[in-house]
Design a protein around this motif. Structure first.
Motif, PDB file in Angstrom:
ATOM      1  N   HIS A 177       0.861  -1.180   0.000  1.00  0.00           N
ATOM      2  CA  HIS A 177       0.000   0.000   0.000  1.00  0.00           C
ATOM      3  C   HIS A 177       0.899   1.232   0.000  1.00  0.00           C
ATOM      4  O   HIS A 177       1.809   1.329   0.837  1.00  0.00           O
ATOM      5  CB  HIS A 177      -0.871   0.029   1.257  1.00  0.00           C
ATOM      6  CG  HIS A 177      -1.757  -1.161   1.404  1.00  0.00           C
ATOM      7  ND1 HIS A 177      -3.054  -1.192   0.946  1.00  0.00           N
ATOM      8  CD2 HIS A 177      -1.532  -2.372   1.971  1.00  0.00           C
ATOM      9  CE1 HIS A 177      -3.594  -2.360   1.222  1.00  0.00           C
ATOM     10  NE2 HIS A 177      -2.687  -3.098   1.853  1.00  0.00           N
ATOM     11  N   THR A 178       0.658   2.161  -0.906  1.00  0.00           N
ATOM     12  CA  THR A 178       1.410   3.415  -0.912  1.00  0.00           C
ATOM     13  C   THR A 178       0.470   4.558  -0.544  1.00  0.00           C
ATOM     14  O   THR A 178      -0.667   4.614  -1.014  1.00  0.00           O
ATOM     15  CB  THR A 178       2.077   3.703  -2.278  1.00  0.00           C
ATOM     16  OG1 THR A 178       1.075   3.805  -3.290  1.00  0.00           O
ATOM     17  CG2 THR A 178       3.078   2.614  -2.628  1.00  0.00           C
ATOM     18  N   VAL A 230       3.040  -1.084   4.133  1.00  0.00           N
ATOM     19  CA  VAL A 230       2.621   0.292   3.855  1.00  0.00           C
ATOM     20  C   VAL A 230       3.881   1.105   3.620  1.00  0.00           C
ATOM     21  O   VAL A 230       4.804   1.093   4.439  1.00  0.00           O
ATOM     22  CB  VAL A 230       1.820   0.893   5.035  1.00  0.00           C
ATOM     23  CG1 VAL A 230       1.502   2.362   4.776  1.00  0.00           C
ATOM     24  CG2 VAL A 230       0.552   0.095   5.287  1.00  0.00           C
ATOM     25  N   LEU A 231       3.920   1.803   2.497  1.00  0.00           N
ATOM     26  CA  LEU A 231       5.030   2.696   2.180  1.00  0.00           C
ATOM     27  C   LEU A 231       4.481   4.108   2.075  1.00  0.00           C
ATOM     28  O   LEU A 231       3.643   4.399   1.211  1.00  0.00           O
ATOM     29  CB  LEU A 231       5.711   2.292   0.874  1.00  0.00           C
ATOM     30  CG  LEU A 231       6.816   3.226   0.367  1.00  0.00           C
ATOM     31  CD1 LEU A 231       7.966   3.314   1.370  1.00  0.00           C
ATOM     32  CD2 LEU A 231       7.308   2.780  -0.997  1.00  0.00           C
ATOM     33  N   ALA A 258       7.887  -3.374  -4.155  1.00  0.00           N
ATOM     34  CA  ALA A 258       6.891  -3.633  -5.201  1.00  0.00           C
ATOM     35  C   ALA A 258       7.056  -5.036  -5.777  1.00  0.00           C
ATOM     36  O   ALA A 258       6.074  -5.731  -6.039  1.00  0.00           O
ATOM     37  CB  ALA A 258       6.998  -2.581  -6.305  1.00  0.00           C
ATOM     38  N   ALA A 259       8.295  -5.462  -5.954  1.00  0.00           N
ATOM     39  CA  ALA A 259       8.554  -6.794  -6.504  1.00  0.00           C
ATOM     40  C   ALA A 259       8.232  -7.906  -5.507  1.00  0.00           C
ATOM     41  O   ALA A 259       7.870  -9.020  -5.898  1.00  0.00           O
ATOM     42  CB  ALA A 259      10.016  -6.901  -6.949  1.00  0.00           C
ATOM     43  N   ALA A 260       8.327  -7.621  -4.215  1.00  0.00           N
ATOM     44  CA  ALA A 260       8.116  -8.630  -3.183  1.00  0.00           C
ATOM     45  C   ALA A 260       6.634  -8.882  -2.882  1.00  0.00           C
ATOM     46  O   ALA A 260       6.309  -9.871  -2.236  1.00  0.00           O
ATOM     47  CB  ALA A 260       8.826  -8.218  -1.892  1.00  0.00           C
ATOM     48  N   ARG A 299       0.661  -7.397  -5.359  1.00  0.00           N
ATOM     49  CA  ARG A 299      -0.017  -6.255  -5.980  1.00  0.00           C
ATOM     50  C   ARG A 299       0.322  -4.987  -5.197  1.00  0.00           C
ATOM     51  O   ARG A 299       0.782  -5.041  -4.070  1.00  0.00           O
ATOM     52  CB  ARG A 299      -1.523  -6.481  -6.036  1.00  0.00           C
ATOM     53  CG  ARG A 299      -2.151  -6.674  -4.685  1.00  0.00           C
ATOM     54  CD  ARG A 299      -3.644  -6.998  -4.767  1.00  0.00           C
ATOM     55  NE  ARG A 299      -4.077  -7.426  -3.460  1.00  0.00           N
ATOM     56  CZ  ARG A 299      -4.437  -8.647  -3.148  1.00  0.00           C
ATOM     57  NH1 ARG A 299      -4.427  -9.582  -4.066  1.00  0.00           N
ATOM     58  NH2 ARG A 299      -4.800  -8.955  -1.935  1.00  0.00           N
ATOM     59  N   THR A 300       0.014  -3.856  -5.839  1.00  0.00           N
ATOM     60  CA  THR A 300       0.241  -2.556  -5.219  1.00  0.00           C
ATOM     61  C   THR A 300      -1.058  -1.763  -5.247  1.00  0.00           C
ATOM     62  O   THR A 300      -1.743  -1.746  -6.256  1.00  0.00           O
ATOM     63  CB  THR A 300       1.346  -1.773  -5.965  1.00  0.00           C
ATOM     64  OG1 THR A 300       2.539  -2.544  -5.962  1.00  0.00           O
ATOM     65  CG2 THR A 300       1.612  -0.432  -5.321  1.00  0.00           C
ATOM     66  N   GLN A 301      -1.369  -1.125  -4.124  1.00  0.00           N
ATOM     67  CA  GLN A 301      -2.569  -0.301  -3.996  1.00  0.00           C
ATOM     68  C   GLN A 301      -2.138   1.106  -3.612  1.00  0.00           C
ATOM     69  O   GLN A 301      -1.500   1.293  -2.575  1.00  0.00           O
ATOM     70  CB  GLN A 301      -3.498  -0.865  -2.918  1.00  0.00           C
ATOM     71  CG  GLN A 301      -4.656   0.028  -2.534  1.00  0.00           C
ATOM     72  CD  GLN A 301      -5.673   0.185  -3.632  1.00  0.00           C
ATOM     73  OE1 GLN A 301      -6.109  -0.803  -4.218  1.00  0.00           O
ATOM     74  NE2 GLN A 301      -6.037   1.412  -3.945  1.00  0.00           N
TER      75      GLN A 301
END
Length: 102
Positions: free
Chosen positions: A5-6, A30-31, A92-94, A97-99
Motif C-alpha cells: 500500500h502506498t 505500507v510505504l 513492489a517486486a516482493a 499487488r500494489t494499492q
C-alpha cells in the motif's frame, strides 16, 4: 497474496492513511511517500494508530521524501523503516499487488 500500500498524502490533510491502515491485512506493507511521510512521525494524532498496525504490517517511509521535508529518522516511530528508491522497487517486486491510496 500480499499487498504493498502506498500513501502519498499527509494524514493531516486527508484520511488516506487511516483508510489504508483499516484495510491492511497481516503480511501487507505500507510505504509512505511524498507528503505521506508525515504519517510516520512520532507524537502526532495518527502515531498511535500507525504504531498499533506495525505489529502485523510492515511500515516504511521513502527516505528521500522524508529527507526533503527535513524529517530525520530519529523523529519517526519505532519500527518504521526508511527505504530508498531501490528499496521501493524491491517492495513492489516482493508483493503480489500494489494499492495506491490517493
Amino acid at each position: 497474496m500480499s499487498t504493498l500500500h502506498t500513501v502519498n498524502k499527509s494524514p493531516f490533510a486527508t484520511n488516506s492513511l487511516t483508510s489504508c491502515l483499516n484495510h491492511c491485512r497481516e503480511g501487507d506493507a505500507v510505504l509512505m511517500i511524498e507528503d505521506g511521510v508525515y504519517g510516520g512521525l512520532s507524537g502526532t494524532a495518527v502515531a498511535e494508530q500507525v504504531a498499533a498496525k506495525a505489529g502485523s504490517v510492515s511500515i516504511y517511509v521513502l527516505r528521500p521524501d522524508a529527507d526533503a521535508r527535513g524529517l530525520a529518522q530519529e523523529r519517526m516511530l519505532e519500527g518504521i523503516e526508511g527505504v530508498d528508491y531501490a528499496g521501493f522497487v524491491d517492495l513492489a517486486a516482493a508483493h503480489d499487488r500494489t494499492q495506491a491510496w490517493l
